[in-house]
Structure formats: structure tokens, C-alpha cells
Design a protein around this motif. Structure first.
Motif, short mmCIF file in Angstrom:
data_model
loop_
_atom_site.label_atom_id
_atom_site.label_comp_id
_atom_site.label_asym_id
_atom_site.label_seq_id
_atom_site.Cartn_x
_atom_site.Cartn_y
_atom_site.Cartn_z
N LYS A 1 8.92 -0.37 -2.50
CA LYS A 1 10.13 0.23 -2.11
C LYS A 1 10.21 1.47 -2.90
CE LYS A 1 12.75 -3.96 -1.48
NZ LYS A 1 13.87 -4.86 -1.78
N ASN A 2 10.63 2.64 -2.26
CA ASN A 2 10.82 3.85 -2.69
C ASN A 2 12.37 4.00 -3.42
OD1 ASN A 2 10.73 6.49 -3.60
ND2 ASN A 2 11.34 7.30 -1.46
N LEU A 3 12.38 3.53 -4.67
CA LEU A 3 13.68 3.60 -5.54
C LEU A 3 13.84 4.77 -6.20
CD1 LEU A 3 13.11 -0.03 -7.03
CD2 LEU A 3 14.23 0.34 -4.88
N THR A 4 15.27 5.08 -6.22
CA THR A 4 15.52 6.02 -6.97
C THR A 4 15.68 5.63 -8.57
OG1 THR A 4 17.98 5.37 -6.98
CG2 THR A 4 17.33 7.01 -5.19
N ASN A 5 15.79 6.70 -9.50
CA ASN A 5 15.98 6.24 -10.71
C ASN A 5 17.19 5.57 -11.30
OD1 ASN A 5 13.67 7.93 -11.34
ND2 ASN A 5 14.69 9.51 -12.19
N GLU A 6 18.05 5.69 -10.56
CA GLU A 6 19.34 5.11 -10.81
C GLU A 6 19.36 3.41 -10.51
OE1 GLU A 6 19.35 7.95 -9.51
OE2 GLU A 6 20.59 9.08 -10.71
N GLU A 7 18.44 3.37 -9.09
CA GLU A 7 18.30 1.86 -8.83
C GLU A 7 17.25 1.29 -9.54
OE1 GLU A 7 18.93 2.71 -3.95
OE2 GLU A 7 17.02 2.98 -4.79
N LYS A 8 16.24 1.91 -9.95
CA LYS A 8 15.45 1.35 -11.07
C LYS A 8 15.97 1.01 -12.65
CE LYS A 8 11.15 3.77 -9.52
NZ LYS A 8 10.09 4.87 -10.02
N ARG B 1 19.14 0.18 -12.63
CA ARG B 1 19.99 -0.88 -12.59
C ARG B 1 19.22 -2.43 -12.67
NH1 ARG B 1 21.05 -3.52 -7.86
NH2 ARG B 1 20.22 -1.78 -6.64
N LEU C 1 11.88 7.09 -17.20
CA LEU C 1 13.09 7.26 -16.50
C LEU C 1 14.11 8.21 -17.42
CD1 LEU C 1 13.79 3.98 -15.09
CD2 LEU C 1 13.25 5.60 -13.69
#
Length: 486
Positions: free
Chosen positions: A70-77, A79, A108
């Protein structure tokens, strides 16, 4: 003559008080300094231990906690990592009130967890400032303790790098508010101050009593010597106690000087008295040990039926009490393992049990032991001190016809032994204090036994806890199977 008597007694009292007060105050100052430094060092070790423990709980890298593909954003990582790792930090934080602990990701550049989350969840996702000491830990890879204004506020903060395959992926911190640390130091100093105040008070009472007794005898000697100035036929009367040799020796000296010229006799007599007075003044200024010896000499030379013997015994007892006080303050060290070897803990417990059998018989109490074979590498003397302290604490706390039970076992990842004693439980508000230095519920306790025990247990990455049972209290000591290298 009255003025001279008062002046001499005042000087005598003052000199004895100084002889007692100066050593006690000096020892008190050195002890406070050493204990304060030891407490701060112990805090650092404790915070480092929490941080290392959290590092061991992190399996692999942060990426292993993220979903693949999955291509996750930093905020998603952040969380997701927070959801995965926050329970680890919260468990430690909630078990240790006042502790702040968490993970920081270098990639991050953000705080992933900060326990207890109920108080510090607003810090999640924040980046540390450019001058934050955590940056140095990430750069140098070296552990660091810093005190000052950081993310949480004014704290003592221990930080260690998270290294995986020779790469620094972040760091872990464990901290306490400096206000909490300072409060503990102040409480410790307050107790030491009270002990010093008690010691000084007892010393002054002893100095007053001894000087009053000696002052009366010396006044008689001074008055008698004054009479000899005008009447060489006069002889010093006998005096009860250790000073009775002074009149005897002076009278012998006068008898010899009578055969010589008046002036020579008078000069020699004054010189002899001066030497005796100087020697006596020197003895009076001796430290507390000399005062005790001097008091014992007085007691030994009294008749058995002398009413003052009881008084002398009280003085000696109070002097010994001061000795005991000064000796405990000097004993908060830190335990040091001098000779580590492979030990059978269950056998060491069996060897120690006879030390309390007499007290158990006196209390008509029952001993139950259920000892499974457990081994660890440790200093024999230190580990035995832990066992002795817990057994003595249990025996002293139980009621008559009570029960003491000791149990040892091997768990999946640890070895442990427990000591249970029947009797009163410990109030919840006191359970947090029983391992603090100088805290004791016992009438004559100094409050160092459990503190020393905890220090030794923590030396081997162990943990000691206290738990109230239905009809008593259990102290549980747990060591990891794999101990650190010292």
C-alpha cells in the motif's frame, strides 16, 4: 568565684557540643550530597532500563508493523504505527506513575507513541525541534540523559537509539518531570535533616548531662586548689567517679613539694594542675567515640549499688543510638557485584532460612516452603541480602501464630520467588512509598531494607512488587532468564 564557675561550665558545655555537632553536621552534609547524587544516578539507570525494555519489545523495524503493498502517506503510517505500538508504551507508563515513554521515527520525523496516552496523546505526530537532544541521539547513535524543557516540559529524559542492522531507525525515550524528581530529593533531605536534628538534640542532652556532672566535680577541684594558694596544708577532698584520681595525684604532688622551697613548690603545683587541665580539655573535645569510652569508664568505676549506674547506662544507650543513626546514612550505596557465579537460588534460600527460625519459634509461627530448582548468575552475597531482607521484613510484620510462606518457580521467560507473611495488609497509599529511602512503618526502622533490596534486584534487571493478599502481604521478586552483562 561564682562567675568563674559559670564561665568554666559554659565553656565545657560549648566544647562538648561542638565536639558532637561538628562531626554530625559534616557527616550529614556529605551524606546528603552523596545520597542526592546516588538518587539522581538511580533515576538515570531506572529511565535507561525502561527505555531498553521498550526497545526489546519492538520486534524488528517500524516497517514490519505497516501493511505491505500500500502507498501510505506519512500521516497514515504514523496512525497505524501508533495503533500497533501505543499499548506497549501505555503498559509500562501505567505501571509506573509519573513516567513518560515512547517511540520516535527517524524516517517519519515524528513521535509515534507517547505513554500514558491518556495524558500525552496530543504529542503524537509532532516532530522534535532542531536543537532537541534527540537529534544528537539520532546522529551519533549514543544514549543520552538530558534535563530541561523538552516536548513534555521540564523533565529528566533518558534517550537511546533504535538500531536495526547497524542502522538507526529512531530513538526511545523515558522521562520523569523534574518537579517529581526534585520532590523526592526534597523529601529525602527532609528526613535526613530530621535524623540530624534528633542526633544533635541527643548529643546536646548528653553534653549537658555529662558537663553538669563533671562541672560539679571540677568546681570542687578548682575551689580546693584556690584554698591551697593560701594553705599548703589543705588537701583536695576525694571525688566520686573517674575524676577521683585528680585529687589523689595532686595531693601526692603537694606532699612531695612540701619538702622544697615555697616558690618552687607553688610553681610546680600550678604547672601540674595546668597540664592536667590541658589534658582534660583535650579529652573533652574528642569525638563521639571518646565520649562513649569516657562514659563507660565512669560506669565501670561506680559501685554496683550506685544510683547513678542506671543513669550512665542510659547515656551509653543514647550514645549508641547516635552511632546507629550515623552508621545508616553512611550505608545507601549502591550495591556492587564483586564476584558473580552460577547460583542455585532455591539452595541459597534453604541456607538462609535458619537465620529466622529463632524469631519464628518466638512468634509460634509456621514456615511453609515450596522451592523449585532455579539458577541464575549473580553475586552470592548480594542475592542472599535480598533473601534475608525479605524474610526479616516478613517475620517482623507478622502477628503471633502466623504463617510465612516462600515459593520459587521457573516461568517461560523469567525466574521468580515470593515471600508471603500473614498479618495486616499495606494501605494502598503506602504501597507506593515502601521502597523509598528512609520510609518505614516500623517503630525503630530506618527504612533502608526494602530500598537496598530493590536496588540489588534492579542491578540484575529484575523487578520486586508488593501485593496485598486476603490475610497478609506477598513480596514477589522476578528476574529475566537472560540477564545483562555487568
Amino acid at each position: 568565684m561564682i562567675k568563674k564557675r559559670i564561665s568554666f561550665r559554659f565553656k565545657l558545655i560549648l566544647s562538648m557540643i561542638v565536639a558532637i555537632a561538628v562531626p554530625i553536621l559534616l557527616i550529614g552534609y556529605l551524606t546528603i550530597t552523596q545520597v542526592e547524587q546516588a538518587l539522581l544516578e538511580e533515576k538515570e539507570k531506572k529511565l535507561y532500563a525502561f527505555a531498553r525494555h521498550l526497545d526489546r519489545m519492538l520486534v524488528g523495524t517500524f516497517d514490519q508493523y505497516l501493511p505491505t503493498g500500500k502507498n501510505l502517506t506519512n500521516e497514515e503510517k504514523i496512525r497505524i504505527l501508533n495503533q500497533q505500538l501505543q499499548p506497549l508504551t501505555d503498559n509500562i507508563a501505567y505501571d509506573n506513575p509519573g513516567l513518560g515513554i515512547g517511540y520516535y521515527s527517524k524516517e517519519l520525523d515524528a513521535i509515534l507513541t507517547y505513554g500514558p496516552s491518556s495524558e500525552l496523546k496530543d504529542k503524537i505526530g509532532l516532530a522534535i525541534s532542531e536543537n532537541h537532544p534527540g537529534r544528537d541521539v539520532l546522529t551519533t547513535g549514543q544514549p543520552m540523559v538530558m534535563t530541561g524543557n523538552q516536548v513534555r516540559g521540564d523533565i529528566m529524559n533518558a534517550m537511546i537509539p533504535i538500531k536495526r542492522e547497524n542502522e538507526i531507525i529512531g530513538y526511545i525515550w523515558a522521562n520523569e518531570l523534574t518537579s517529581d524528581v526534585n520532590q523526592q530529593i526534597f523529601a529525602m533531605m527532609k528526613k535526613i535533616f530530621y535524623i540530624l536534628l534528633i542526633g544533635l538534640s541527643i548529643g546536646m542532652i548528653i553534653a549537658w548531662q555529662i558537663s553538669r556532672k563533671l562541672g560539679g566535680a571540677i568546681d570542687i577541684i578548682i575551689a580546693s586548689i584556690g584554698k591551697m594558694d593560701h594553705d599548703l596544708s589543705y588537701r583536695l577532698p576525694s571525688i566520686d567517679g573517674v575524676l577521683n584520681k585528680i585529687p589523689h595525684e595532686v595531693n601526692k604532688l603537694i606532699d612531695k613539694l612540701v619538702e622544697t622551697k615555697e616558690q618552687v613548690r607553688r610553681t610546680d603545683r600550678l604547672r601540674a594542675v595546668g597540664e592536667l587541665a590541658a589534658g582534660m580539655a583535650h579529652e573533652i573535645r574528642n569525638p563521639l567515640a571518646s565520649i562513649k569510652a569516657f562514659t563507660q569508664i565512669v560506669e565501670e568505676q561506680m559501685e554496683r549499688n550506685d544510683d547513678n549506674r542506671e543513669y550512665m547506662e542510659i547515656i551509653i544507650k543514647e550514645i549508641e543510638r547516635i552511632n546507629e543513626l550515623t552508621e545508616q546514612l553512611l550505608l545507601f550505596g549502591k550495591p556492587t557485584a564483586y564476584k558473580e557465579e552460577k547460583l542455585c537460588v532455591d539452595q541459597l534460600i534453604r541456607e538462609t532460612l535458619p537465620l529466622i527460625e529463632h524469631e519464628l519459634r518466638k512468634k509460634e509461627s509456621q514456615l511453609i516452603s515450596d522451592l523449585e530448582e532455579i539458577e541464575m548468575i549473580a553475586d552470592r552475597a548480594l542475592l542472599q541480602q535480598v533473601i534475608i531482607n525479605l524474610l526479616l521484613n516478613a517475620v517482623q510484620s507478622m502477628d503471633r501464630q502466623g504463617m510465612l510462606a516462600i515459593h520459587s518457580t521457573v516461568m517461560h521467560d523469567s525466574i521468580e520467588f515470593s515471600v508471603y507473611n500473614s498479618g495486616s495488609t499495606i494501605a494502598e497509599e503506602k504501597k507506593e512509598k515502601i521502597f523509598d529511602p528512609f520510609y518505614s512503618n516500623k517503630k525503630n526502622g530506618m527504612g533502608l531494607g526494602l530500598t537496598v533490596t530493590q536496588n540489588i534486584v534492579q542491578l540484575y534487571d529484575g523487578r520486586i512488587t508488593c501485593q496485598n493478599e486476603k490475610n497478609g502481604v506477598t513480596f514477589l521478586v522476578r528476574f529475566p532468564k537472560q540477564k545483562r552483562t555487568h
